[in-house]
Design a protein around this motif. Structure first.
Motif, PDB file in Angstrom:
ATOM      1  N   GLY A 171     -18.663 -25.158  66.594  1.00  0.00           N
ATOM      2  CA  GLY A 171     -17.109 -24.765  65.522  1.00  0.00           C
ATOM      3  C   GLY A 171     -17.564 -24.964  64.322  1.00  0.00           C
ATOM      4  O   GLY A 171     -18.692 -25.152  63.718  1.00  0.00           O
ATOM      5  N   THR A 172     -16.526 -24.805  63.481  1.00  0.00           N
ATOM      6  CA  THR A 172     -16.331 -24.894  62.024  1.00  0.00           C
ATOM      7  C   THR A 172     -15.595 -26.003  61.801  1.00  0.00           C
ATOM      8  O   THR A 172     -14.219 -25.801  61.770  1.00  0.00           O
ATOM      9  N   ILE A 173     -15.984 -27.205  61.505  1.00  0.00           N
ATOM     10  CA  ILE A 173     -14.971 -28.311  61.256  1.00  0.00           C
ATOM     11  C   ILE A 173     -14.691 -28.509  60.079  1.00  0.00           C
ATOM     12  O   ILE A 173     -15.236 -28.609  58.966  1.00  0.00           O
ATOM     13  N   THR A 174     -13.079 -28.800  59.970  1.00  0.00           N
ATOM     14  CA  THR A 174     -12.406 -29.092  58.819  1.00  0.00           C
ATOM     15  C   THR A 174     -11.266 -30.189  58.850  1.00  0.00           C
ATOM     16  O   THR A 174     -11.175 -30.511  60.322  1.00  0.00           O
ATOM     17  N   SER A 175     -10.864 -30.825  57.935  1.00  0.00           N
ATOM     18  CA  SER A 175      -9.968 -31.819  58.271  1.00  0.00           C
ATOM     19  C   SER A 175      -8.899 -31.816  57.527  1.00  0.00           C
ATOM     20  O   SER A 175      -8.608 -31.690  56.434  1.00  0.00           O
ATOM     21  N   PRO A 176      -7.647 -31.347  58.371  1.00  0.00           N
ATOM     22  CA  PRO A 176      -6.322 -31.272  57.554  1.00  0.00           C
ATOM     23  C   PRO A 176      -5.845 -32.468  56.984  1.00  0.00           C
ATOM     24  O   PRO A 176      -5.267 -32.496  55.716  1.00  0.00           O
ATOM     25  N   LYS A 177      -6.308 -33.734  57.434  1.00  0.00           N
ATOM     26  CA  LYS A 177      -6.018 -34.967  56.832  1.00  0.00           C
ATOM     27  C   LYS A 177      -6.676 -35.377  55.655  1.00  0.00           C
ATOM     28  O   LYS A 177      -6.394 -35.884  54.619  1.00  0.00           O
ATOM     29  N   ASN A 178      -7.897 -34.767  55.560  1.00  0.00           N
ATOM     30  CA  ASN A 178      -8.831 -34.854  54.264  1.00  0.00           C
ATOM     31  C   ASN A 178      -9.188 -33.548  53.826  1.00  0.00           C
ATOM     32  O   ASN A 178     -10.541 -33.115  53.970  1.00  0.00           O
ATOM     33  N   PRO A 179      -8.392 -32.759  53.236  1.00  0.00           N
ATOM     34  CA  PRO A 179      -8.902 -31.260  52.858  1.00  0.00           C
ATOM     35  C   PRO A 179     -10.086 -31.130  52.002  1.00  0.00           C
ATOM     36  O   PRO A 179     -10.574 -30.082  51.804  1.00  0.00           O
ATOM     37  N   LYS A 180     -10.362 -32.302  51.195  1.00  0.00           N
ATOM     38  CA  LYS A 180     -11.446 -32.224  50.369  1.00  0.00           C
ATOM     39  C   LYS A 180     -12.836 -32.243  50.871  1.00  0.00           C
ATOM     40  O   LYS A 180     -13.822 -31.705  50.408  1.00  0.00           O
ATOM     41  N   LEU A 181     -12.830 -32.636  52.276  1.00  0.00           N
ATOM     42  CA  LEU A 181     -14.290 -32.344  52.987  1.00  0.00           C
ATOM     43  C   LEU A 181     -14.690 -30.948  53.140  1.00  0.00           C
ATOM     44  O   LEU A 181     -13.691 -30.084  53.377  1.00  0.00           O
ATOM     45  N   LYS A 182     -15.941 -30.824  52.971  1.00  0.00           N
ATOM     46  CA  LYS A 182     -16.495 -29.331  53.233  1.00  0.00           C
ATOM     47  C   LYS A 182     -16.547 -28.973  54.483  1.00  0.00           C
ATOM     48  O   LYS A 182     -16.816 -29.730  55.422  1.00  0.00           O
ATOM     49  N   PRO A 183     -16.162 -27.936  54.968  1.00  0.00           N
ATOM     50  CA  PRO A 183     -16.443 -27.383  56.140  1.00  0.00           C
ATOM     51  C   PRO A 183     -17.856 -27.458  56.849  1.00  0.00           C
ATOM     52  O   PRO A 183     -18.958 -27.427  55.991  1.00  0.00           O
ATOM     53  N   VAL A 184     -17.827 -27.911  57.924  1.00  0.00           N
ATOM     54  CA  VAL A 184     -19.354 -28.140  58.774  1.00  0.00           C
ATOM     55  C   VAL A 184     -19.249 -27.161  59.818  1.00  0.00           C
ATOM     56  O   VAL A 184     -18.674 -27.310  60.829  1.00  0.00           O
ATOM     57  N   THR A 185     -20.403 -26.430  59.829  1.00  0.00           N
ATOM     58  CA  THR A 185     -20.534 -25.292  60.987  1.00  0.00           C
ATOM     59  C   THR A 185     -21.546 -25.748  61.784  1.00  0.00           C
ATOM     60  O   THR A 185     -22.703 -26.254  61.218  1.00  0.00           O
ATOM     61  N   PHE A 186     -21.502 -25.913  63.344  1.00  0.00           N
ATOM     62  CA  PHE A 186     -22.426 -26.193  64.098  1.00  0.00           C
ATOM     63  C   PHE A 186     -22.344 -25.406  65.476  1.00  0.00           C
ATOM     64  O   PHE A 186     -21.476 -24.731  65.746  1.00  0.00           O
ATOM     65  N   LYS A 187     -23.526 -25.473  65.929  1.00  0.00           N
ATOM     66  CA  LYS A 187     -23.633 -24.556  67.284  1.00  0.00           C
ATOM     67  C   LYS A 187     -23.104 -25.365  68.547  1.00  0.00           C
ATOM     68  O   LYS A 187     -21.839 -25.406  69.094  1.00  0.00           O
ATOM     69  N   LYS A 188     -23.958 -26.127  68.981  1.00  0.00           N
ATOM     70  CA  LYS A 188     -23.714 -27.073  70.453  1.00  0.00           C
ATOM     71  C   LYS A 188     -24.073 -28.314  70.115  1.00  0.00           C
ATOM     72  O   LYS A 188     -24.440 -29.052  71.330  1.00  0.00           O
ATOM     73  N   ASN A 189     -24.549 -28.899  69.297  1.00  0.00           N
ATOM     74  CA  ASN A 189     -25.152 -30.428  69.057  1.00  0.00           C
ATOM     75  C   ASN A 189     -23.705 -31.335  69.534  1.00  0.00           C
ATOM     76  O   ASN A 189     -22.757 -30.952  69.033  1.00  0.00           O
ATOM     77  N   ASP A 190     -24.229 -32.520  69.727  1.00  0.00           N
ATOM     78  CA  ASP A 190     -23.227 -33.674  69.631  1.00  0.00           C
ATOM     79  C   ASP A 190     -23.101 -34.011  68.210  1.00  0.00           C
ATOM     80  O   ASP A 190     -23.558 -33.373  67.298  1.00  0.00           O
ATOM     81  N   SER A 191     -21.893 -34.808  67.752  1.00  0.00           N
ATOM     82  CA  SER A 191     -21.407 -35.263  66.533  1.00  0.00           C
ATOM     83  C   SER A 191     -20.860 -36.380  66.401  1.00  0.00           C
ATOM     84  O   SER A 191     -20.817 -37.095  67.332  1.00  0.00           O
ATOM     85  N   ARG A 192     -20.898 -36.657  65.207  1.00  0.00           N
ATOM     86  CA  ARG A 192     -19.977 -38.040  64.643  1.00  0.00           C
ATOM     87  C   ARG A 192     -18.943 -37.921  63.692  1.00  0.00           C
ATOM     88  O   ARG A 192     -19.347 -36.892  62.921  1.00  0.00           O
ATOM     89  N   PHE A 193     -17.887 -38.747  63.472  1.00  0.00           N
ATOM     90  CA  PHE A 193     -17.259 -38.744  62.253  1.00  0.00           C
ATOM     91  C   PHE A 193     -16.924 -40.067  61.790  1.00  0.00           C
ATOM     92  O   PHE A 193     -16.623 -40.899  62.697  1.00  0.00           O
ATOM     93  N   HIS A 194     -16.546 -40.425  60.671  1.00  0.00           N
ATOM     94  CA  HIS A 194     -16.123 -41.804  60.190  1.00  0.00           C
ATOM     95  C   HIS A 194     -14.639 -41.841  60.369  1.00  0.00           C
ATOM     96  O   HIS A 194     -13.956 -40.985  59.774  1.00  0.00           O
ATOM     97  N   PRO A 195     -14.106 -42.712  61.096  1.00  0.00           N
ATOM     98  CA  PRO A 195     -12.618 -42.838  61.352  1.00  0.00           C
ATOM     99  C   PRO A 195     -11.967 -43.125  59.997  1.00  0.00           C
ATOM    100  O   PRO A 195     -10.735 -43.072  60.043  1.00  0.00           O
ATOM    101  N   ARG A 196     -12.495 -43.399  59.060  1.00  0.00           N
ATOM    102  CA  ARG A 196     -11.901 -43.725  57.783  1.00  0.00           C
ATOM    103  C   ARG A 196     -11.770 -42.408  56.790  1.00  0.00           C
ATOM    104  O   ARG A 196     -10.620 -42.033  56.383  1.00  0.00           O
ATOM    105  N   THR A 197     -12.890 -42.234  56.575  1.00  0.00           N
ATOM    106  CA  THR A 197     -13.103 -40.997  55.774  1.00  0.00           C
ATOM    107  C   THR A 197     -13.075 -39.840  56.320  1.00  0.00           C
ATOM    108  O   THR A 197     -12.950 -38.593  55.590  1.00  0.00           O
ATOM    109  N   LEU A 198     -13.292 -39.605  57.602  1.00  0.00           N
ATOM    110  CA  LEU A 198     -13.183 -38.329  58.599  1.00  0.00           C
ATOM    111  C   LEU A 198     -14.519 -37.638  58.178  1.00  0.00           C
ATOM    112  O   LEU A 198     -14.615 -36.271  58.452  1.00  0.00           O
ATOM    113  N   GLN A 199     -15.438 -38.039  57.580  1.00  0.00           N
ATOM    114  CA  GLN A 199     -16.882 -37.202  57.388  1.00  0.00           C
ATOM    115  C   GLN A 199     -17.343 -37.095  58.622  1.00  0.00           C
ATOM    116  O   GLN A 199     -17.251 -37.845  59.447  1.00  0.00           O
ATOM    117  N   PHE A 200     -17.790 -35.712  58.746  1.00  0.00           N
ATOM    118  CA  PHE A 200     -18.293 -35.447  59.875  1.00  0.00           C
ATOM    119  C   PHE A 200     -19.801 -35.066  60.015  1.00  0.00           C
ATOM    120  O   PHE A 200     -20.067 -34.368  58.753  1.00  0.00           O
TER     121      PHE A 200
END
Length: 984
Positions: free
Chosen positions: A186-215
């Motif tokens: 997917g191409t991941i964005t954050s409506p809650k933290n719109p300053k974060l840059k979109p991250v595009t990836f294919k099918k790998n696993d992932s993680r995000f920080h529950p405070r900053t929502l960095q992906f």
């Protein structure tokens, strides 16, 4: 749910149980009656926790701090609620009001969700995976319903089936939330933290920080299954791979762009056909319906592995602690696997090789998720569906009749506890009161024996670290009574205070290797580019535990000065044979590769064993990263008289890296150019020429170790055909081990000489190849267009049988971009079949209208077929096991009976061996070693022949199955045997 949740069966390996043509379970079994049908491991008892209508289609379960159960209900699976209807997915809150262990009170916490499939508690609410979104739901007024609904992240793909979705939100050891990909990106964005840059990836696993929502994108491609052990190691699950350890992350491999290595995951458990299970229900796996998989049915092996969980609860028995539970919904069972250390990673095996942990004959039982509950018991979510797989993965004829609706109003959750566990203790533990404790209380709970409570305490400290005491956390980490508690304390502390140098020193000095390993994993991220890093971990390079040394090598990659080289050198010399530690060293060394190389050469020159594979990669890295002149200089450091295996491997790697960097004719191997042209460096040319000569002698020395001969063969790929071709071709004979033959074929293929293909596909050679050798030849010949005319010549001449190329290979040739190849291949392969036998098949189709007598067919099978085939308990294991063919169509079975050569599956080709003492043997190639081959004949009898005694070995163009089998029975008997095979 975003139904990657049974990680199972995408790519056609699907579960079909429940269709009327498969078995007779037309109606569901009532919950209490279903409970009686289970077979469970001894010493345990199974309890019903919740069932319809209190819970429907459960795919994930978790509890809040007071013991209320929250369930993700994937009610809309597989196709949604229907056009014009609202989304059916629900998060339900269940309560055991009377304390009897059954959750009888239901509240809809959140509805209107598409396909929710995962829950993680956070700050009094719930993080929910529901593609395309990661949601945060919270009840702020205490009515049991979520009045906060936020989209934290969005953009996860939903363009595939509802099985293929992001899932399994899990709080990791570093305070981040980890996710499985469900084989989508997917191409991941954050409506809650719109300053974060979109991250595009294919099918790998992932993680995000529950405070900053960095992906961030991670290693691994879990489908529906992810679990951490107590020390932060991450494991995932997919269809045919019940347990995989994520060993490396993309960030590790990025540190050295010249290192050609991309693997990040180790299969810990036996996988594919080796991943055995023991179902009690009727086979209904999709593979049983596909003619192309008739020889490799998936029944009896994992085909839908999902919902894995490393268990640390105490409500079973002590021997279950640390074991892994894996669901197999397609075959209605849960397996327990025992996890153990193996080098830098792990291995696991089923706890019982004859029965699974939990199984039933009820084909509606669909376990998809396991976890630990508040009392330390094992909980299992059962979707309870008649048909569990997505329609897209089913053959068209099955899809039209499959019942995808039955069970959509049902679902069960079970609990497994030890028979000796007190019901009174369980009742108390199911009513925890952990919501409003002080920080000091949570810190004390980190060392409790109750793993669920320990995890709640760890999370609560990460959520609110304001009252955390560094001194107390250090004391907890040093205590020796509960190493799991120590690990939880370290995880919680460094999740919120990542750069505590004093604390880190104490962890790395721990007497527990698991704690030292955890400390190094944390240090890698916490002290990145810190002078402190190399200083504190240098001595870990000599740790007695392989996984600690592996983790040390990874952490050293974050150091940026010359001090990182000596400890990496020590690890490379000690652990160079370990694939993962070798990768850790080479990814970490980065721009200091020449310094590591010098150290390795100094040791190798003085006789210290140096791993050849390590040196081959070292050569490739150096040649790719250094200017040619610098690379030539490095060649001169190698002692021409050193033990040959590692220098030869190094030179092979150099050749890979120098490709395109050394000027000369395109057809000339680069090392050959160096050896022949002293303008590069007379000394370097002498080194290369000297090792070419040693390689030619080594490959012909039958007394040399196989490893040395393989290294020599690899180096000769850099010679020219006139120099080494004849010698390499001489290795391709049955007397030689398969590994040597395959290596010789690959080296020949690298020579860019058309004569190679001509020599490899002669009739005599082709008929003598064993399956792995033949596959190596095909792969080599198909790899370059210049080799294809020789292959087509051989097929036209009958030297290579058309059927011996797989359908995929034939299609590749018929769709070649080269017009000349395409025009020749099309008439050769379009009509590839079995000639006149097809006429017999067409004539005998009339028997399919006869009424079959399966009992008589059983007798015919025993008379005609059982000498080579097994069917249940009858027969011999020579040809394919027919136990799983009942779901094939009658037409397909008739075709394979009457036309044995229509498709001969790999592994079932007949071979003829002539021995030097005059014996002639025929059979399937059952196995082979470096010194012998074993043929299997009818009735399962085997002949083992020493390679030294083989005069010739030739594959035949025929199946071992007899021709004209229809002449051994009447048409009615043929109809009867087909009826028997189909279980009619």
């Amino acid at each position: 749910m975003s139904m990657r949740f049974t990680g199972w069966l995408a790519s056609g390996v699907a579960c079909l149980l429940g269709t009327a043509s498969l078995q007779g379970a037309d109606v569901a079994v009532a919950p209490r009656e279903a409970l009686k049908q289970f077979k469970l491991e001894q010493g345990l008892r199974l309890e019903l926790v919740a069932a319809e209508p209190e819970v429907v289609s459960p795919v994930a379960v978790a509890w809040d701090e007071s013991g209320k159960m929250f369930v993700a209900e994937n009610r809309g699976y597989p196709l949604g609620p229907g056009e014009g209807k609202p989304p059916a997915g629900v998060i339900a809150q269940l309560e055991d009001v009377d304390g009897d262990g059954y959750y009888e009170k239901r509240t809809v916490f959140a509805d209107g969700l598409t396909f929710p499939n995962g829950l993680q508690r956070w700050l009094g609410g719930w993080i929910v995976t529901c593609a395309p979104d990661i949601l945060y739901l919270k009840d702020t007024d205490g009515d049991g319903k979520a009045d906060v609904r936020q989209v934290w992240l969005t953009g996860f793909n939903t363009n595939q089936t509802t099985q293929l979705r992001v899932s399994h939100p899990t709080l990791g050891p570093d305070g981040w939330i980890y996710l499985t990909s469900g084989l989508t990106g997917g191409t991941i964005t954050s409506p809650k933290n719109p300053k974060l840059k979109p991250v595009t990836f294919k099918k790998n696993d992932s993680r995000f920080h529950p405070r900053t929502l960095q992906f961030e994108v991670l290693g691994g491609t879990g489908q529906f299954g992810m679990t951490f052990d107590a020390f932060g190691r991450r494991f995932t699950t997919s269809n045919r791979n019940p347990l995989q350890h994520v060993v490396l992350e993309p960030r590790h491999l990025k540190r050295n762009p010249h290192y050609a290595f991309s693997e990040m995951v180790q299969d810990v458990a036996p996988y594919g056909d080796a991943g055995k299970v023991h179902p009690l229900s009727t086979d209904g796996t999709t593979a049983s319906f596909m003619p192309s998989l008739m020889a490799t049915p998936h029944a009896g092996s994992f085909t839908s592995a999902c919902g894995s969980h490393v268990f640390y609860g105490l409500a079973l028995t002590p021997m279950h602690v640390g074991d892994v539970f894996v669901c197999e919904p397609a075959q209605n069972l849960v397996q327990r696997q025992i996890l153990s250390a193996e080098g830098s990673t792990f291995r696991s095996q089923p706890a019982d090789d004859k029965a699974d942990f939990l199984a039933t004959a009820d084909s509606w039982f669909r376990p998809v998720y396991t976890t630990t509950g508040p009392e330390g018991a094992l909980y299992i979510c059962d979707m309870y569906r008649r048909v569990i797989d997505h329609p897209q993965y089913l053959p068209e004829n099955i899809r039209k009749t499959a019942d995808f609706e039955s069970g959509k109003d049902k679902g069960r959750i079970y609990r497994v506890v030890g028979e000796k566990v007190s019901a009174k203790d369980m009742k108390a533990a199911r009513k925890p009161d952990l919501g409003n404790l002080k920080s000091a209380d949570y810190m004390k709970l980190l060392t409790t024996d109750n793993s669920w409570v320990r995890e709640v305490a760890r999370r609560r400290i990460i959520e609110d670290p304001s009252g955390m005491s560094r001194d107390q956390m250090q004391r907890l980490a040093r205590q020796r009574n509960n190493v799991y508690g120590s690990a939880a304390a370290v995880s919680a502390s460094f999740s919120v205070r990542p750069r505590d140098e004093v604390f880190m020193r104490s962890i790395l000095a721990s007497s527990s290797p698991e704690m030292r390993e955890l400390g190094l994993a944390i240090a890698e991220g916490s002290f990145r580019e810190s002078d402190f890093l190399v200083e504190i971990i240098d001595r870990s390079a000599d740790d007695p535990e392989p996984r600690v040394r592996f983790q040390c090598a990874l952490a050293l990659g974050e150091g940026k000065d010359e001090r990182m080289v000596p400890p990496l050198l020590r690890i490379a010399l000690r652990d160079g044979a370990d694939k993962w530690t070798r990768a850790a060293v080479l990814s970490s060394i980065g721009e200091r590769s020449p310094d590591l190389f010098k150290g390795l050469v100094e040791e190798g020159n003085r006789g210290t064993p140096v791993n050849p594979i390590l040196m081959q990669s070292m050569g490739q890295i150096l040649a790719a990263s250094q200017i040619p002149e610098r690379m030539i200089y490095l060649l001169t450091l190698v002692d021409p008289n050193a033990e040959p295996d590692w220098p030869m491997a190094f030179l092979s790697g150099v050749a890979e890296g120098l490709r395109g960097k050394v000027k000369g004719p395109a057809s000339s191997p680069v090392l050959n150019l160096v050896a022949m042209d002293t303008t590069y460096s007379a000394e370097a040319a002498a080194v290369v020429s000297g090792f070419f000569e040693r390689a030619l002698k080594t490959v012909q020395n039958t007394e040399a170790a196989e490893g040395q001969r393989l290294a020599a063969i690899g180096l000769l790929a850099q010679a020219d055909y006139a120099q080494a071709g004849k010698i390499l071709l001489g290795l391709i004979e049955p007397k030689q081990a398969s590994a040597l033959q395959v290596a010789a074929i690959r080296s020949l293929g690298a020579m860019n000489e058309a004569k190679v293909a001509e020599a490899l596909v002669t009739r005599e050679r082709w008929r003598a190849y064993s399956p792995p050798v033949r596959e190596a030849v095909v792969g080599t010949v198909m790899s370059q267009t210049r080799y294809l005319p020789a292959l087509l010549d051989a097929v036209e001449a009958g030297n290579v049988q058309a059927w011996s190329l797989t359908p995929q290979r034939r299609t590749q040739l018929m769709k070649s971009k080269d017009e000349a190849i395409r025009k020749r291949a099309t008439p050769l392969f379009e009509s590839a079949g079995a000639g006149d036998r097809m006429k017999v098949y067409e004539e005998y189709k009339t028997i399919l209208s006869l009424k079959a007598n399966a009992a008589n067919g059983h007798e015919v099978f025993k008379r005609v077929c059982a000498s080579c085939h097994k069917m249940g308990s009858d027969g011999a294991n020579v040809g394919p096991d027919l136990t799983g063919v009942r779901n094939q169509t009658a037409e397909v079975l008739l075709l394979h009976i009457l036309v044995p050569e229509y498709e001969i599956y790999p592994g079932y080709i007949s071979y003829e061996v002539e021995t030097k003492d005059g014996e002639s043997l025929t059979g399937l190639l059952a196995s082979e070693t470096a010194s012998s081959v074993t043929l299997r004949r009818a009735l399962g009898q085997e002949d083992t022949i020493l390679r030294a005694n083989i005069a010739s070995m030739t594959s035949t163009s025929l199946s071992l199955m007899p021709q004209e089998l229809e002449k051994t029975m009447t048409k009615q008997e043929l109809a009867d045997v087909i009826g028997f095979l189909k279980g009619q």
